[in-house]
Design a protein around this motif. Structure first.
Motif, mmCIF file in Angstrom:
data_model
loop_
_atom_site.group_PDB
_atom_site.id
_atom_site.type_symbol
_atom_site.label_atom_id
_atom_site.label_comp_id
_atom_site.label_asym_id
_atom_site.label_seq_id
_atom_site.Cartn_x
_atom_site.Cartn_y
_atom_site.Cartn_z
ATOM 1 N N LEU A 62 0.871 -1.177 0.000
ATOM 2 C CA LEU A 62 0.000 0.000 0.000
ATOM 3 C C LEU A 62 0.904 1.221 0.000
ATOM 4 O O LEU A 62 1.839 1.309 0.802
ATOM 5 C CB LEU A 62 -0.892 0.048 1.246
ATOM 6 C CG LEU A 62 -1.615 1.381 1.378
ATOM 7 C CD1 LEU A 62 -3.031 1.265 0.865
ATOM 8 C CD2 LEU A 62 -1.601 1.897 2.774
ATOM 9 N N ILE A 79 -2.754 0.207 -4.074
ATOM 10 C CA ILE A 79 -2.826 -1.074 -3.382
ATOM 11 C C ILE A 79 -2.461 -2.132 -4.406
ATOM 12 O O ILE A 79 -2.985 -2.127 -5.517
ATOM 13 C CB ILE A 79 -4.243 -1.343 -2.837
ATOM 14 C CG1 ILE A 79 -4.667 -0.252 -1.851
ATOM 15 C CG2 ILE A 79 -4.322 -2.724 -2.183
ATOM 16 C CD1 ILE A 79 -6.143 -0.276 -1.506
ATOM 17 N N VAL A 107 -9.114 -1.511 1.715
ATOM 18 C CA VAL A 107 -7.996 -2.164 2.396
ATOM 19 C C VAL A 107 -8.520 -3.217 3.366
ATOM 20 O O VAL A 107 -8.001 -4.344 3.413
ATOM 21 C CB VAL A 107 -7.107 -1.133 3.126
ATOM 22 C CG1 VAL A 107 -6.140 -1.817 4.086
ATOM 23 C CG2 VAL A 107 -6.347 -0.295 2.117
#
Length: 117
Positions: A62, A79, A107
Motif C-alpha cells: 500500500l 494497493i 484495504v
C-alpha cells in the motif's frame, strides 16, 4: 408526484430528483494506516513524506502519496497484491481526493481475504 414522460424515456418522482450530499475530500489517512500491525507489516515514510506499507512476505503493498504519486496524474493511493505462478495478482488506485473512508474499506476487504499459511 410522478412525472409522466412525454415520449420514450423514463418517469420519476420529484423526491427522487432531489440533490444528495456526498462525502468529498481526502479525510483522515489514519483510518487506512491504523489497520496495519507492526507484527505483520513494514511501514516506511520516505523523504517526500509518502507512506509505504508492505506485508512481511512482500506480497501486499500500500502506498499513500499525499501530493500525488510521482509519474502519475494525481494517484494518491496504490494497493497491490502480487500473484502466484498460477494466479495473477491485482492492483487498485485511488486519487488524492478519494475519501480515506473509501480506501480504508477497500484495504479492510483485501486484508479480510488474506490468511496465514
Amino acid at each position: 408526484m410522478t412525472v409522466a414522460p412525454v415520449g420514450p424515456g423514463f418517469s420519476t418522482t420529484v423526491e427522487a430528483l432531489r440533490l444528495r450530499e456526498w462525502q468529498l475530500g481526502p479525510g483522515q489517512p489514519t483510518l487506512v494506516m491504523d489497520q496495519f500491525s507492526a507484527e505483520d507489516f513494514h511501514l516506511i515514510v520516505d523523504d517526500r513524506a509518502d507512506v509505504h506499507v508492505s506485508s512481511k512476505d512482500g506480497r501486499f503493498y500500500l502506498g499513500w502519496f499525499p501530493l500525488g504519486r510521482p509519474g502519475t496524474d494525481g494517484e494518491g493511493w496504490k494497493i497491490a497484491v502480487t500473484g502466484t505462478a498460477k494466479v495473477r495478482g491485482y492492483h487498485l488506485s485511488f486519487d488524492t481526493e478519494t475519501p480515506a473512508d473509501i480506501v480504508a474499506a477497500a484495504v479492510a476487504r483485501v486484508l479480510e481475504t488474506s490468511r496465514r499459511l
